[in-house]
Motif scaffolding. Structure first.
Motif, mmCIF file in Angstrom:
data_model
loop_
_atom_site.group_PDB
_atom_site.id
_atom_site.type_symbol
_atom_site.label_atom_id
_atom_site.label_comp_id
_atom_site.label_asym_id
_atom_site.label_seq_id
_atom_site.Cartn_x
_atom_site.Cartn_y
_atom_site.Cartn_z
ATOM 1 N N ARG A 99 -11.205 36.411 -18.304
ATOM 2 C CA ARG A 99 -12.269 37.399 -18.506
ATOM 3 C C ARG A 99 -12.345 38.425 -17.389
ATOM 4 O O ARG A 99 -12.525 39.621 -17.644
ATOM 5 N N ASP A 100 -12.238 37.954 -16.144
ATOM 6 C CA ASP A 100 -12.445 38.874 -15.026
ATOM 7 C C ASP A 100 -11.477 38.535 -13.897
ATOM 8 O O ASP A 100 -11.640 37.490 -13.244
ATOM 9 N N PRO A 101 -10.456 39.364 -13.675
ATOM 10 C CA PRO A 101 -10.142 40.585 -14.418
ATOM 11 C C PRO A 101 -9.566 40.254 -15.788
ATOM 12 O O PRO A 101 -8.946 39.195 -15.958
ATOM 13 N N PRO A 102 -9.772 41.124 -16.782
ATOM 14 C CA PRO A 102 -9.306 40.827 -18.132
ATOM 15 C C PRO A 102 -7.780 40.790 -18.199
ATOM 16 O O PRO A 102 -7.100 41.671 -17.657
ATOM 17 N N GLY A 103 -7.268 39.741 -18.815
ATOM 18 C CA GLY A 103 -5.821 39.628 -18.924
ATOM 19 C C GLY A 103 -5.428 38.494 -19.846
ATOM 20 O O GLY A 103 -6.261 37.693 -20.283
ATOM 21 N N MET A 104 -4.144 38.438 -20.152
ATOM 22 C CA MET A 104 -3.608 37.394 -21.022
ATOM 23 C C MET A 104 -2.326 36.855 -20.407
ATOM 24 O O MET A 104 -1.466 37.615 -19.959
ATOM 25 N N PHE A 105 -2.201 35.534 -20.386
ATOM 26 C CA PHE A 105 -0.957 34.896 -19.991
ATOM 27 C C PHE A 105 -0.414 34.151 -21.203
ATOM 28 O O PHE A 105 -1.129 33.378 -21.854
ATOM 29 N N THR A 106 0.856 34.390 -21.517
ATOM 30 C CA THR A 106 1.459 33.891 -22.751
ATOM 31 C C THR A 106 2.765 33.167 -22.457
ATOM 32 O O THR A 106 3.536 33.589 -21.590
ATOM 33 N N THR A 107 3.003 32.093 -23.191
ATOM 34 C CA THR A 107 4.305 31.420 -23.157
ATOM 35 C C THR A 107 4.727 31.075 -24.581
ATOM 36 O O THR A 107 3.884 30.853 -25.453
ATOM 37 N N TYR A 108 6.024 31.057 -24.824
ATOM 38 C CA TYR A 108 6.562 30.467 -26.050
ATOM 39 C C TYR A 108 8.011 30.078 -25.834
ATOM 40 O O TYR A 108 8.667 30.569 -24.919
ATOM 41 N N ALA A 109 8.499 29.145 -26.673
ATOM 42 C CA ALA A 109 9.796 28.541 -26.382
ATOM 43 C C ALA A 109 10.533 28.147 -27.652
ATOM 44 O O ALA A 109 9.943 28.025 -28.729
ATOM 45 N N ALA A 110 11.850 27.960 -27.508
ATOM 46 C CA ALA A 110 12.700 27.504 -28.604
ATOM 47 C C ALA A 110 13.934 26.828 -28.026
ATOM 48 O O ALA A 110 14.356 27.125 -26.907
ATOM 49 N N VAL A 111 14.503 25.928 -28.812
ATOM 50 C CA VAL A 111 15.780 25.288 -28.490
ATOM 51 C C VAL A 111 16.781 25.684 -29.570
ATOM 52 O O VAL A 111 16.526 25.476 -30.760
ATOM 53 N N LEU A 112 17.903 26.257 -29.159
ATOM 54 C CA LEU A 112 18.954 26.671 -30.091
ATOM 55 C C LEU A 112 20.204 25.850 -29.787
ATOM 56 O O LEU A 112 21.036 26.247 -28.966
ATOM 57 N N PRO A 113 20.362 24.701 -30.439
ATOM 58 C CA PRO A 113 21.448 23.778 -30.076
ATOM 59 C C PRO A 113 22.842 24.373 -30.219
ATOM 60 O O PRO A 113 23.709 24.152 -29.370
ATOM 61 N N GLU A 114 23.068 25.127 -31.302
ATOM 62 C CA GLU A 114 24.411 25.680 -31.516
ATOM 63 C C GLU A 114 24.716 26.804 -30.542
ATOM 64 O O GLU A 114 25.866 26.985 -30.127
ATOM 65 N N THR A 115 23.711 27.569 -30.193
ATOM 66 C CA THR A 115 23.889 28.594 -29.168
ATOM 67 C C THR A 115 24.153 27.942 -27.822
ATOM 68 O O THR A 115 24.864 28.487 -26.971
ATOM 69 N N GLY A 116 23.555 26.772 -27.635
ATOM 70 C CA GLY A 116 23.705 26.069 -26.364
ATOM 71 C C GLY A 116 22.685 26.490 -25.337
ATOM 72 O O GLY A 116 22.912 26.364 -24.131
ATOM 73 N N ALA A 117 21.550 27.009 -25.815
ATOM 74 C CA ALA A 117 20.558 27.521 -24.882
ATOM 75 C C ALA A 117 19.156 27.185 -25.347
ATOM 76 O O ALA A 117 18.900 26.987 -26.543
#
Length: 332
Positions: A47-65
């Motif tokens: 709220r103060d200071p106004p802001g957003m912290f974001t995370t997201y994730a994935a596993v790509l087995p064939e890519t290897g990453a």
């Protein structure tokens, strides 16, 4: 110790063309459709200071990453900062830490382009773009690689912005690119429509979306951000990037649920299911399809791994050392 690479935006921003992003992101969504894990974003608001912290994730087995995004927007800096940790999906070891800013419009645009390729009519020749910022540019640059568009019409509220956008892409694309004076004018005759805005209310009218149109909406990663009218979502074959995200933060989907026009079962499939052939996607020339793109770790990991490999080949980046837990997590 394990050496990983730190890669700045400047070190990766010339390593791939829009079509390259589309190719790796398409393959990544196929992996998700075949069972690879990915989760929608987690958002923490201050709220103060106004802001957003974001995370997201994935596993790509064939890519290897595997990996994803961690980024902040707002707070005291009043800006946004993108960090992309990338790990080896076989060994688990860290591969790289990328400044993920420069790739963002292209990796996000690539998800939209994959959806257009999977859901739009094969004979689509006209595209409307609502919005003229960085994300709109990324969406058009990538989407133009999956269909031979003859006409592009862009609308955003500021005339100077839409005219500058049109002039820039008219030089880059074979298509005739022009600025429209309204969203309705941009949509007239369009086979594909892209909304790439920060709007909290619909930026297009349901009546302006003709039968057979595909719509990609990519500015909807908050329950109160709603680029599409509920009536459009209700009559469309609705495909989000990740099925679980529709009921979490897909603003237009949630608005249609709240209006009583649909229920939570209205999700036809997610993009991975369509790309993997688990769902047919479009089944008629007349149906309207909607792809709801809120940003995921799927396209992020795919793009980051491609850039990491190409940067490594060119000897770019600074090595950074990570100590494994078996050495450093001692409690001493």
């Amino acid at each position: 110790m394990t050496d990983a690479l730190f890669l700045t935006s400047a070190e990766v921003d010339d390593l791939a063309e829009p079509a390259d992003y589309v190719a790796v992101v398409r393959d990544a969504y196929r992996q998700i459709g075949e069972g690879a894990p990915a989760e929608p974003r987690t958002k923490l608001f201050n709220r103060d200071p106004p802001g957003m912290f974001t995370t997201y994730a994935a596993v790509l087995p064939e890519t290897g990453a595997m990996g994803g995004y961690s980024y902040s927007a707002g707070f005291g800096a009043g800006d946004a900062w993108f960090m992309t940790p990338l790990f080896d999906a076989e060994s688990g070891e860290p591969l790289a830490l990328l400044d993920g800013a420069s790739m963002n419009p292209f990796k996000t645009g690539a998800a939209g382009a994959v959806a257009v390729d999977a859901l739009a009519r094969a004979d689509a020749t006209e595209i409307a773009v609502i919005g003229s910022g960085a994300q709109a540019r990324g969406q058009l640059a990538t989407t133009a690689t999956v269909r031979d568009f003859e006409a592009v019409r862009v609308f955003s509220p500021t005339a100077e912005n839409r005219e500058t956008f049109a002039e820039s892409f008219d030089d880059r694309l074979d298509a005739d690119v022009s600025a429209a004076e309204s969203a309705s004018e941009a949509l007239a005759g369009a086979d594909v429509a892209i909304t790439a805005t920060t709007a909290s209310d619909p930026v297009i009218s349901d009546a302006d979306v003709e039968p057979g149109t595909h719509v990609t909406a990519m500015g909807q990663y908050h329950p109160e951000k709603n680029e599409l009218p509920p009536e459009l979502v209700a009559r469309a074959t609705y495909v989000p990037d990740l099925r679980a995200r529709a009921t979490q933060d897909a603003g237009s989907f949630l608005a249609a649920v709240e209006a009583g026009l649909i229920d939570e079962d209205h999700v036809a499939a997610d993009l991975g299911e369509v790309v993997a052939g688990e769902h047919p996607g479009r089944t008629s020339e007349e149906e309207v399809t909607v792809f709801d793109s809120g940003g995921t770790g799927v396209e992020t990991v795919a793009a980051a791994h491609m850039l990491y490999e190409r940067a490594s080949e060119k000897g770019r980046g600074q090595p950074i050392d990570f100590a494994p837990a078996s050495e450093a997590l001692t409690g001493e």
